[in-house]
Design a protein around this motif. Structure first.
Motif, PDB file in Angstrom:
ATOM      1  N   UNK A   1      86.531 -16.205 -48.419  1.00  0.00           N
ATOM      2  CA  UNK A   1      87.132 -15.280 -49.394  1.00  0.00           C
ATOM      3  C   UNK A   1      86.194 -15.012 -50.568  1.00  0.00           C
ATOM      4  N   UNK A   2      86.463 -13.968 -51.347  1.00  0.00           N
ATOM      5  CA  UNK A   2      85.667 -13.700 -52.541  1.00  0.00           C
ATOM      6  C   UNK A   2      85.651 -14.911 -53.474  1.00  0.00           C
ATOM      7  N   UNK A   3      84.483 -15.222 -53.995  1.00  0.00           N
ATOM      8  CA  UNK A   3      84.318 -16.469 -54.740  1.00  0.00           C
ATOM      9  C   UNK A   3      84.985 -16.439 -56.114  1.00  0.00           C
ATOM     10  N   UNK A   4      85.113 -15.265 -56.718  1.00  0.00           N
ATOM     11  CA  UNK A   4      85.729 -15.192 -58.040  1.00  0.00           C
ATOM     12  C   UNK A   4      87.248 -15.309 -57.946  1.00  0.00           C
ATOM     13  N   UNK A   5      87.826 -14.830 -56.858  1.00  0.00           N
ATOM     14  CA  UNK A   5      89.279 -14.784 -56.719  1.00  0.00           C
ATOM     15  C   UNK A   5      89.894 -16.159 -56.485  1.00  0.00           C
ATOM     16  N   UNK A   6      89.289 -16.943 -55.578  1.00  0.00           N
ATOM     17  CA  UNK A   6      89.823 -18.262 -55.233  1.00  0.00           C
ATOM     18  C   UNK A   6      88.677 -19.260 -55.097  1.00  0.00           C
ATOM     19  N   UNK A   7      89.011 -20.536 -55.008  1.00  0.00           N
ATOM     20  CA  UNK A   7      87.976 -21.576 -54.995  1.00  0.00           C
ATOM     21  C   UNK A   7      87.447 -21.909 -53.606  1.00  0.00           C
ATOM     22  N   UNK A   8      87.987 -21.291 -52.553  1.00  0.00           N
ATOM     23  CA  UNK A   8      87.641 -21.661 -51.185  1.00  0.00           C
ATOM     24  C   UNK A   8      86.137 -21.625 -50.919  1.00  0.00           C
ATOM     25  N   UNK A   9      85.488 -20.535 -51.321  1.00  0.00           N
ATOM     26  CA  UNK A   9      84.056 -20.388 -51.058  1.00  0.00           C
ATOM     27  C   UNK A   9      83.244 -21.439 -51.801  1.00  0.00           C
ATOM     28  N   UNK A  10      83.622 -21.723 -53.037  1.00  0.00           N
ATOM     29  CA  UNK A  10      82.945 -22.770 -53.793  1.00  0.00           C
ATOM     30  C   UNK A  10      83.011 -24.101 -53.064  1.00  0.00           C
ATOM     31  N   UNK A  11      84.191 -24.438 -52.588  1.00  0.00           N
ATOM     32  CA  UNK A  11      84.397 -25.714 -51.915  1.00  0.00           C
ATOM     33  C   UNK A  11      83.596 -25.788 -50.620  1.00  0.00           C
ATOM     34  N   UNK A  12      83.599 -24.711 -49.854  1.00  0.00           N
ATOM     35  CA  UNK A  12      82.893 -24.703 -48.573  1.00  0.00           C
ATOM     36  C   UNK A  12      81.373 -24.681 -48.742  1.00  0.00           C
ATOM     37  N   UNK A  13      80.901 -24.134 -49.842  1.00  0.00           N
ATOM     38  CA  UNK A  13      79.456 -24.011 -50.050  1.00  0.00           C
ATOM     39  C   UNK A  13      78.761 -25.367 -50.060  1.00  0.00           C
ATOM     40  N   UNK A  14      79.493 -26.427 -50.331  1.00  0.00           N
ATOM     41  CA  UNK A  14      78.905 -27.770 -50.354  1.00  0.00           C
ATOM     42  C   UNK A  14      78.588 -28.279 -48.952  1.00  0.00           C
ATOM     43  N   UNK A  15      79.182 -27.658 -47.941  1.00  0.00           N
ATOM     44  CA  UNK A  15      79.064 -28.159 -46.570  1.00  0.00           C
ATOM     45  C   UNK A  15      78.090 -27.348 -45.708  1.00  0.00           C
ATOM     46  N   UNK A  16      77.487 -26.303 -46.284  1.00  0.00           N
ATOM     47  CA  UNK A  16      76.616 -25.435 -45.481  1.00  0.00           C
ATOM     48  C   UNK A  16      75.180 -25.515 -45.986  1.00  0.00           C
ATOM     49  N   UNK A  17      74.270 -25.004 -45.155  1.00  0.00           N
ATOM     50  CA  UNK A  17      72.850 -25.042 -45.515  1.00  0.00           C
ATOM     51  C   UNK A  17      72.461 -23.933 -46.485  1.00  0.00           C
ATOM     52  N   UNK A  18      73.182 -22.819 -46.452  1.00  0.00           N
ATOM     53  CA  UNK A  18      72.833 -21.708 -47.329  1.00  0.00           C
ATOM     54  C   UNK A  18      73.986 -20.745 -47.514  1.00  0.00           C
ATOM     55  N   UNK A  19      73.941 -19.995 -48.611  1.00  0.00           N
ATOM     56  CA  UNK A  19      74.987 -19.023 -48.924  1.00  0.00           C
ATOM     57  C   UNK A  19      74.376 -17.645 -49.151  1.00  0.00           C
TER      58      UNK A  19
END
Length: 242
Positions: A154-172
């Protein structure tokens, strides 16, 4: 497959499809120390084309022969099952909630070498589900099966989902819609990702207006590298009569 409405499937010779291949190459050479295997794609706001970018990038990754999986992590407004004309009844949320196994949830070979994991039934706690240790372990396990893992979030400003998932991936990758995204929102999206230690490997400028003169014109693809410098590639394009 011929009914899938994304350019890399419908018209793989289109200059836009070629732009996605250039993006693929940029990602593959974005790091010499560690392979970028899992890639999260997000945007600052809705409607900027992150799902379309995710789908097309996954297709061009798969067309090299690399086993690729595309995961719809947008538990609120999933779109990938619509793009690939498949069911969303069972997917990621069912798997993480132990309501389905991986083989039951994944859609095999929606395009050659590309598997799709839809979002599944909407859970009451999407952020907590995506931030769970089970999700982290699941992504690590997928690295044994696939060469590339693409996550549509989801869009990163709207909800925290992307922020949380970004810790588990190699790149964004941050998708930015030209003449649509507000500069302040894009900066905020970047800052939110950096705040949690996300590895932003670049940005995709989407929905860029193309102006053509005469029978031949040019299209431009912009991308931003790790050094923050904008690179412009100019390619000749034959205009198709409409």
């Amino acid at each position: 497959m011929d009914k899938i409405h994304i350019v890399t499937v419908r018209n793989p010779r289109d200059p836009i499809a070629e732009a996605y291949r250039t993006l693929r190459t940029n990602i593959q050479f974005s790091s010499f120390d560690k392979k970028i295997q899992s890639i999260m794609i997000t945007s600052s706001g809705p409607g900027e084309g992150k799902s379309t970018t995710s789908a097309n990038l996954a297709v061009v990754m798969a067309e090299t022969g690399a086993r690729t999986i595309l995961i719809d992590c947008d538990q609120r407004k999933p779109k990938l099952h619509k793009i690939f004309l498949t069911s969303n009844e069972t997917g990621l949320s069912n798997l993480l909630a132990d309501k389905a196994g991986f083989e039951d949830a994944v859609k095999k070979n929606v395009v050659k070498n590309l598997d799709l994991l839809p979002s599944g039934m909407r859970p009451p706690n999407p952020a907590e589900l995506l931030a769970s240790r089970k999700m982290e372990n699941f992504l690590q396990e997928l690295k044994e099966k696939y060469e590339y893992i693409i996550l549509d979030t989801p869009p990163v400003v709207a909800v925290t989902d992307a922020q949380l998932l970004s810790r588990y991936v190699d790149g964004c990758l941050l998708v930015i819609a030209s003449s649509q995204a507000e500069k302040e929102a894009v900066v905020k999206a970047r800052d939110l990702l950096l705040k949690v230690g996300a590895n932003i490997i670049g940005a995709v400028l989407n929905k860029l207006e193309v102006k053509e003169k005469g029978y031949y014109g040019y299209y431009y693809q912009y991308y931003y590298g790790e050094d923050g410098k904008k690179v412009k590639e100019k390619k000749k394009r034959k205009r198709i009569g409409r």
